[in-house]
Design an enzyme around this catalytic site. Structure first.
Site, PDB file in Angstrom:
ATOM      1  CE  LYS A 121      -4.869  -3.238  -0.576  1.00 41.56           C
ATOM      2  NZ  LYS A 121      -5.090  -3.974   0.554  1.00 41.56           N
ATOM      3  CD  GLN A 164      -7.361  -5.074   3.051  1.00 38.17           C
ATOM      4  OE1 GLN A 164      -7.057  -5.154   1.779  1.00 38.17           O
ATOM      5  NE2 GLN A 164      -6.771  -4.586   4.049  1.00 38.17           N
ATOM      6  CG  ASP A 210      -2.079  -9.908  -0.504  1.00 35.07           C
ATOM      7  OD1 ASP A 210      -1.350  -8.645  -0.245  1.00 35.07           O
ATOM      8  OD2 ASP A 210      -3.186  -9.983  -0.033  1.00 35.07           O
TER       9      ASP A 210
HETATM   10  N1  GUN Z   1      -4.327  -5.950   5.544  1.00 35.03           N
HETATM   11  C1  GUN Z   1      -3.344  -5.118   5.924  1.00 35.03           C
HETATM   12  N2  GUN Z   1      -2.220  -5.269   4.983  1.00 35.03           N
HETATM   13  C2  GUN Z   1      -2.672  -6.016   4.129  1.00 35.03           C
HETATM   14  C3  GUN Z   1      -1.925  -6.780   2.676  1.00 35.03           C
HETATM   15  O1  GUN Z   1      -0.897  -6.338   2.428  1.00 35.03           O
HETATM   16  N3  GUN Z   1      -2.939  -7.681   2.310  1.00 35.03           N
HETATM   17  C4  GUN Z   1      -3.931  -8.074   2.728  1.00 35.03           C
HETATM   18  N4  GUN Z   1      -4.604  -9.102   1.804  1.00 35.03           N
HETATM   19  N5  GUN Z   1      -4.741  -7.504   3.752  1.00 35.03           N
HETATM   20  C5  GUN Z   1      -3.818  -6.808   4.322  1.00 35.03           C
END
Ligand code: GUN
Length: 297
Positions: free
Chosen positions: A54, A98, A121
């Protein structure tokens, strides 16, 4: 029939290109640099890989990346205090915590402490409610990526029968809302669904998001249907080693479907591309500017 393969890797590169163009325009015309803050608590190896990717892609499209890596023992109060600071920081337009969080932290409380306008998100309860009532919201990245690929392939989705297999808050439920928003007739199927094969056979669009390797065989697929495979499962190869597979039996489904996303290289790359798109959207909204076309639901 041999299905058209929907190339998510190429599509994600195109989305990142569009994001980069918007970022460049925001800088040139408004002196704005969209910023994304990613918070990682602990050292889960898969989460570390995601966070690294990311951060790298955020910088590649010209945005500012703020990474906050916290010790696994971080208290809820300290995490909430960090989120408060990020909520108040005008250089931060998107905040992502996350998941999964360590067990001693209440994920719902933490996610709902993020300013909904910065919740890239789309997990904040306000955004869930806005999406469910057809109002402008931040949209979860994986379902948004699936929707973009479906719209690109079909044009209009109006009147199509869509079956979403899986009812998670992150994928299944928001995916169903987005398909409903595009005037599909939507069924959410799950582990207790009676006659799952019969339900899936009705679908013009199948979105598989259950997290069970290769559970959808080709003979569940209506000939010509579009299959979107959200699963990313690591399985043992008979000859040793491992490989990634989705939630559908790719070879079996590709022989019947009209179009299908592969794993890897389908939905996966679209998730981060949509996170970047959401960050640009959040930056535009925060500054009262027109949103980027084609990058939102
Ligand atoms: N963990 C796995 N996929 C995601 C996601 O799309 N967003 C977040 N915040 N954590 C994750």
């Amino acid at each position: 029939m041999t299905a058209i393969v929907i190339d998510g890797k190429a599509f994600a590169a195109k989305v990142r290109g569009q994001v980069a163009e918007h970022v460049s325009r925001l800088k040139d015309e408004h002196g704005l640099v969209p910023g994304l803050a990613v918070v990682l608590v602990g050292e889960d190896p898969a989460s570390q890989v995601y966070v690294r990717n990311k951060g790298k892609q955020t910088v590649e499209v010209g945005m500012a990346s703020f990474e906050h890596k916290l010790d696994v023992t971080t208290s809820e109060a300290d995490l909430l205090a960090l989120i408060d600071r990020l909520n108040a920081d005008p250089n931060v337009h998107g905040i992502l915590v996350q998941l999964p969080l360590p067990d001693h932290l209440d994920s719902d409380l933490v996610i709902n402490s993020i300013d909904p306008a910065k919740d890239v998100d789309g997990f904040h309860i306000s955004n869930v409610g806005l999406l469910g009532t057809g109002q402008r919201s931040m949209v979860p990245c994986t379902p948004l990526g699936c929707l973009m690929m479906l719209r690109d392939h079909h044009g209009s989705l109006s009147g199509m029968n869509a079956v979403v297999i899986g009812r998670s808050n992150i994928v299944g439920k928001p995916m169903a809302q987005l398909l409903l928003g595009d005037s599909c007739t939507v069924t959410i199927a799950h582990s207790r669904t009676a006659d799952l094969p019969g339900v899936v056979r009705q679908a013009d669009i199948v979105v598989a998001a259950v997290g069970r390797p290769q559970m959808v065989p080709g003979d569940w697929i209506k000939p010509g249907a579009t299959v979107i495979d959200v699963g990313i499962n690591r399985i043992e190869k008979p000859e040793g080693g491992t490989r990634l597979v989705g939630d559908v039996d790719y070879a079996g489904c590709a022989a019947v479907a009209g179009a299908i996303t592969p794993v890897p290289g389908g939905v996966g790359p679209m998730t981060i591309a949509c996170l970047l798109a959401n960050t640009v959207t959040a930056c535009c909204r925060a500054n009262g500017l027109a949103e980027p076309q084609g990058l939102t639901a």
